[in-house]
Design a protein around this motif. Structure first.
Motif, PDB file in Angstrom:
ATOM      1  N   THR A  16       0.820  -1.215   0.000  1.00 14.70           N
ATOM      2  CA  THR A  16       0.000   0.000   0.000  1.00 14.70           C
ATOM      3  C   THR A  16       0.850   1.260   0.000  1.00 14.70           C
ATOM      4  O   THR A  16       0.361   2.346  -0.298  1.00 14.70           O
ATOM      5  CB  THR A  16      -0.908   0.060   1.251  1.00 14.70           C
ATOM      6  N   ARG A  17       2.137   1.139   0.303  1.00 15.04           N
ATOM      7  CA  ARG A  17       3.007   2.311   0.398  1.00 15.04           C
ATOM      8  C   ARG A  17       3.436   2.770  -0.999  1.00 15.04           C
ATOM      9  O   ARG A  17       4.155   2.049  -1.699  1.00 15.04           O
ATOM     10  CB  ARG A  17       4.255   1.936   1.203  1.00 15.04           C
ATOM     11  N   GLU A  18       3.058   3.947  -1.397  1.00 12.75           N
ATOM     12  CA  GLU A  18       3.486   4.525  -2.677  1.00 12.75           C
ATOM     13  C   GLU A  18       3.653   3.446  -3.759  1.00 12.75           C
ATOM     14  O   GLU A  18       4.762   3.234  -4.261  1.00 12.75           O
ATOM     15  CB  GLU A  18       4.806   5.280  -2.505  1.00 12.75           C
ATOM     16  N   VAL A  21       5.779   3.817  -6.807  1.00 12.71           N
ATOM     17  CA  VAL A  21       7.244   3.802  -6.633  1.00 12.71           C
ATOM     18  C   VAL A  21       7.733   2.403  -6.277  1.00 12.71           C
ATOM     19  O   VAL A  21       8.738   1.921  -6.813  1.00 12.71           O
ATOM     20  CB  VAL A  21       7.676   4.788  -5.508  1.00 12.71           C
ATOM     21  N   TYR A  22       7.012   1.744  -5.364  1.00 12.89           N
ATOM     22  CA  TYR A  22       7.529   0.493  -4.785  1.00 12.89           C
ATOM     23  C   TYR A  22       6.789  -0.763  -5.248  1.00 12.89           C
ATOM     24  O   TYR A  22       7.135  -1.864  -4.837  1.00 12.89           O
ATOM     25  CB  TYR A  22       7.493   0.583  -3.251  1.00 12.89           C
ATOM     26  N   GLY A  23       5.755  -0.586  -6.098  1.00 15.78           N
ATOM     27  CA  GLY A  23       5.029  -1.750  -6.583  1.00 15.78           C
ATOM     28  C   GLY A  23       3.940  -2.172  -5.606  1.00 15.78           C
ATOM     29  O   GLY A  23       3.730  -1.535  -4.562  1.00 15.78           O
ATOM     30  N   PHE A  72      20.298  -6.849   2.261  1.00 15.82           N
ATOM     31  CA  PHE A  72      19.884  -5.763   3.153  1.00 15.82           C
ATOM     32  C   PHE A  72      19.282  -4.608   2.363  1.00 15.82           C
ATOM     33  O   PHE A  72      19.946  -4.001   1.512  1.00 15.82           O
ATOM     34  CB  PHE A  72      21.116  -5.279   3.932  1.00 15.82           C
ATOM     35  N   ASN A  73      17.995  -4.313   2.650  1.00 17.11           N
ATOM     36  CA  ASN A  73      17.389  -3.076   2.169  1.00 17.11           C
ATOM     37  C   ASN A  73      17.262  -2.134   3.366  1.00 17.11           C
ATOM     38  O   ASN A  73      16.348  -2.283   4.191  1.00 17.11           O
ATOM     39  CB  ASN A  73      16.015  -3.322   1.555  1.00 17.11           C
ATOM     40  N   PRO A  74      18.174  -1.182   3.508  1.00 21.72           N
ATOM     41  CA  PRO A  74      18.167  -0.314   4.699  1.00 21.72           C
ATOM     42  C   PRO A  74      17.115   0.791   4.655  1.00 21.72           C
ATOM     43  O   PRO A  74      17.070   1.620   5.578  1.00 21.72           O
ATOM     44  CB  PRO A  74      19.578   0.294   4.706  1.00 21.72           C
ATOM     45  N   GLY A  75      16.274   0.836   3.603  1.00 17.30           N
ATOM     46  CA  GLY A  75      15.268   1.895   3.523  1.00 17.30           C
ATOM     47  C   GLY A  75      15.938   3.260   3.580  1.00 17.30           C
ATOM     48  O   GLY A  75      17.058   3.438   3.073  1.00 17.30           O
ATOM     49  N   ALA A  76      15.283   4.214   4.227  1.00 17.06           N
ATOM     50  CA  ALA A  76      15.841   5.578   4.271  1.00 17.06           C
ATOM     51  C   ALA A  76      17.136   5.653   5.071  1.00 17.06           C
ATOM     52  O   ALA A  76      17.927   6.593   4.885  1.00 17.06           O
ATOM     53  CB  ALA A  76      14.808   6.539   4.845  1.00 17.06           C
ATOM     54  N   PHE A  77      17.401   4.659   5.945  1.00 16.14           N
ATOM     55  CA  PHE A  77      18.685   4.661   6.671  1.00 16.14           C
ATOM     56  C   PHE A  77      19.864   4.596   5.703  1.00 16.14           C
ATOM     57  O   PHE A  77      20.980   4.989   6.052  1.00 16.14           O
ATOM     58  CB  PHE A  77      18.768   3.476   7.638  1.00 16.14           C
ATOM     59  N   THR A  78      19.605   4.072   4.496  1.00 15.12           N
ATOM     60  CA  THR A  78      20.634   4.016   3.444  1.00 15.12           C
ATOM     61  C   THR A  78      21.392   5.327   3.327  1.00 15.12           C
ATOM     62  O   THR A  78      22.598   5.342   3.104  1.00 15.12           O
ATOM     63  CB  THR A  78      19.939   3.780   2.069  1.00 15.12           C
ATOM     64  N   HIS A  79      20.625   6.412   3.461  1.00 18.75           N
ATOM     65  CA  HIS A  79      21.159   7.706   3.065  1.00 18.75           C
ATOM     66  C   HIS A  79      21.882   8.442   4.195  1.00 18.75           C
ATOM     67  O   HIS A  79      22.520   9.458   3.938  1.00 18.75           O
ATOM     68  CB  HIS A  79      20.020   8.564   2.492  1.00 18.75           C
ATOM     69  N   TYR A  80      21.778   7.913   5.429  1.00 17.11           N
ATOM     70  CA  TYR A  80      22.438   8.670   6.516  1.00 17.11           C
ATOM     71  C   TYR A  80      22.894   7.862   7.713  1.00 17.11           C
ATOM     72  O   TYR A  80      23.530   8.429   8.608  1.00 17.11           O
ATOM     73  CB  TYR A  80      21.522   9.805   7.005  1.00 17.11           C
ATOM     74  N   VAL A  98      20.194  -3.769  -1.333  1.00 12.47           N
ATOM     75  CA  VAL A  98      19.195  -3.818  -2.401  1.00 12.47           C
ATOM     76  C   VAL A  98      18.140  -2.725  -2.202  1.00 12.47           C
ATOM     77  O   VAL A  98      17.825  -2.341  -1.073  1.00 12.47           O
ATOM     78  CB  VAL A  98      18.493  -5.205  -2.483  1.00 12.47           C
ATOM     79  N   HIS A  99      17.616  -2.249  -3.323  1.00 18.45           N
ATOM     80  CA  HIS A  99      16.524  -1.274  -3.301  1.00 18.45           C
ATOM     81  C   HIS A  99      15.517  -1.620  -4.382  1.00 18.45           C
ATOM     82  O   HIS A  99      15.908  -1.942  -5.515  1.00 18.45           O
ATOM     83  CB  HIS A  99      17.053   0.145  -3.559  1.00 18.45           C
ATOM     84  N   LEU A 100      14.256  -1.520  -4.039  1.00 11.84           N
ATOM     85  CA  LEU A 100      13.192  -1.741  -5.024  1.00 11.84           C
ATOM     86  C   LEU A 100      13.218  -0.659  -6.098  1.00 11.84           C
ATOM     87  O   LEU A 100      13.151  -0.947  -7.292  1.00 11.84           O
ATOM     88  CB  LEU A 100      11.831  -1.724  -4.320  1.00 11.84           C
ATOM     89  N   SER A 101      13.316   0.594  -5.647  1.00 11.14           N
ATOM     90  CA  SER A 101      13.312   1.718  -6.585  1.00 11.14           C
ATOM     91  C   SER A 101      14.748   2.045  -6.995  1.00 11.14           C
ATOM     92  O   SER A 101      15.712   1.615  -6.338  1.00 11.14           O
ATOM     93  CB  SER A 101      12.664   2.943  -5.926  1.00 11.14           C
ATOM     94  N   ASN A 102      14.873   2.804  -8.081  1.00 12.45           N
ATOM     95  CA  ASN A 102      16.201   3.228  -8.524  1.00 12.45           C
ATOM     96  C   ASN A 102      16.578   4.492  -7.753  1.00 12.45           C
ATOM     97  O   ASN A 102      16.151   5.598  -8.112  1.00 12.45           O
ATOM     98  CB  ASN A 102      16.179   3.485 -10.032  1.00 12.45           C
ATOM     99  N   PHE A 109      18.649  13.553  -2.458  1.00  7.93           N
ATOM    100  CA  PHE A 109      19.096  12.989  -1.179  1.00  7.93           C
ATOM    101  C   PHE A 109      19.158  11.468  -1.209  1.00  7.93           C
ATOM    102  O   PHE A 109      19.828  10.849  -0.385  1.00  7.93           O
ATOM    103  CB  PHE A 109      18.221  13.485  -0.007  1.00  7.93           C
ATOM    104  N   ARG A 110      18.449  10.850  -2.169  1.00  5.17           N
ATOM    105  CA  ARG A 110      18.469   9.382  -2.229  1.00  5.17           C
ATOM    106  C   ARG A 110      19.655   8.846  -3.024  1.00  5.17           C
ATOM    107  O   ARG A 110      19.920   7.649  -3.044  1.00  5.17           O
ATOM    108  CB  ARG A 110      17.186   8.852  -2.876  1.00  5.17           C
ATOM    109  N   ARG A 111      20.356   9.719  -3.730  1.00  5.10           N
ATOM    110  CA  ARG A 111      21.406   9.236  -4.639  1.00  5.10           C
ATOM    111  C   ARG A 111      22.627   8.778  -3.874  1.00  5.10           C
ATOM    112  O   ARG A 111      23.446   8.025  -4.393  1.00  5.10           O
ATOM    113  CB  ARG A 111      21.806  10.344  -5.624  1.00  5.10           C
TER     114      ARG A 111
HETATM  115  C1  DQA Z   1      14.230   2.063  -0.716  1.00  7.05           C
HETATM  116  C2  DQA Z   1      14.699   3.444  -1.205  1.00  7.05           C
HETATM  117  C3  DQA Z   1      14.867   4.414  -0.050  1.00  7.05           C
HETATM  118  O1  DQA Z   1      15.285   5.694  -0.513  1.00  7.05           O
HETATM  119  C4  DQA Z   1      13.553   4.585   0.690  1.00  7.05           C
HETATM  120  O2  DQA Z   1      13.728   5.413   1.811  1.00  7.05           O
HETATM  121  C5  DQA Z   1      12.950   3.275   1.097  1.00  7.05           C
HETATM  122  C6  DQA Z   1      12.965   2.177   0.124  1.00  7.05           C
HETATM  123  C7  DQA Z   1      13.895   1.109  -1.890  1.00  7.05           C
HETATM  124  O3  DQA Z   1      13.824  -0.088  -1.661  1.00  7.05           O
HETATM  125  O4  DQA Z   1      13.712   1.577  -3.023  1.00  7.05           O
HETATM  126  O5  DQA Z   1      12.377   3.139   2.170  1.00  7.05           O
HETATM  127  O6  DQA Z   1      15.262   1.483   0.044  1.00  7.05           O
END
Ligand code: DQA
Length: 150
Positions: A16-18, A21-23, A72-80, A98-102, A109-111
């Motif tokens: 259900t989340r975006e 973006v995330y499928g 490991f998909n660290p979500g937003a922690f990836t970036h900081y 790994v990340h679902l989105s590019n 900030f996600r790059r």
């Molecule tokens: C994510 C990309 C991150 O920038 C975002 O904060 C996520 C998901 C991805 O799988 O595409 O939570 O890690």
């Protein structure tokens, strides 16, 4: 051989989340596909999700004791999160980010990934295929390290 699959914050909301973006796959559906692939590869996986940095660090520490590698998909922690980066560097087993989105095609900030330099590699932008390729990569790296074909 055991591999940990670690999902970071907000990934419990997949489905259900975006969805643009995330499928639309849920986390349970992604984990089920990973279990299917693990069977095919002849390995075991354990899947974890946490919204908390400290818990993710503790799971990485447990991976060092119990597993041969981590997807490991660290979500937003990836970036900081330098603490997660240091945990990945500390555990001494191959970790594939790994990340679902590019993340390189989204907001600036996600790059940047602070995790990537400590990881064996990064797979981004392929939806569930990022996870499936990540599992294949970790298994190949862990088998190479173990010097066996198991
Ligand atoms: C994510 C990309 C991150 O920038 C975002 O904060 C996520 C998901 C991805 O799988 O595409 O939570 O890690």
């Amino acid at each position: 051989m055991l591999v940990f699959v670690l999902h970071g914050p907000n990934l419990n909301l997949l489905g259900t989340r975006e969805p643009d973006v995330y499928g639309t796959l849920t986390l349970d559906e992604i984990n089920a596909r990973l279990h299917d692939l693990a069977r095919e590869l002849g390995v075991e996986i354990e899947c974890f999700q946490s919204n908390e940095e400290g818990e993710l660090i503790n799971i990485l520490h447990a991976a060092a004791r119990r597993a041969a590698g981590v997807v490991f998909n660290p979500g937003a922690f990836t970036h900081y999160s330098l603490a997660l980066r240091d945990a990945v560097a500390a555990i001494g087993i191959p970790t594939v980010e790994v990340h679902l989105s590019n993340i390189h095609a989204r907001e600036p900030f996600r790059r940047r990934s602070v995790i990537a330099a400590a990881a064996a590699g990064q797979i981004s932008g392929l939806g569930i295929e990022s996870y499936l390729l990540g599992l294949r990569a970790v298994v190949a790296l862990a088998r190479k390290r173990a010097g066996d074909g198991s």
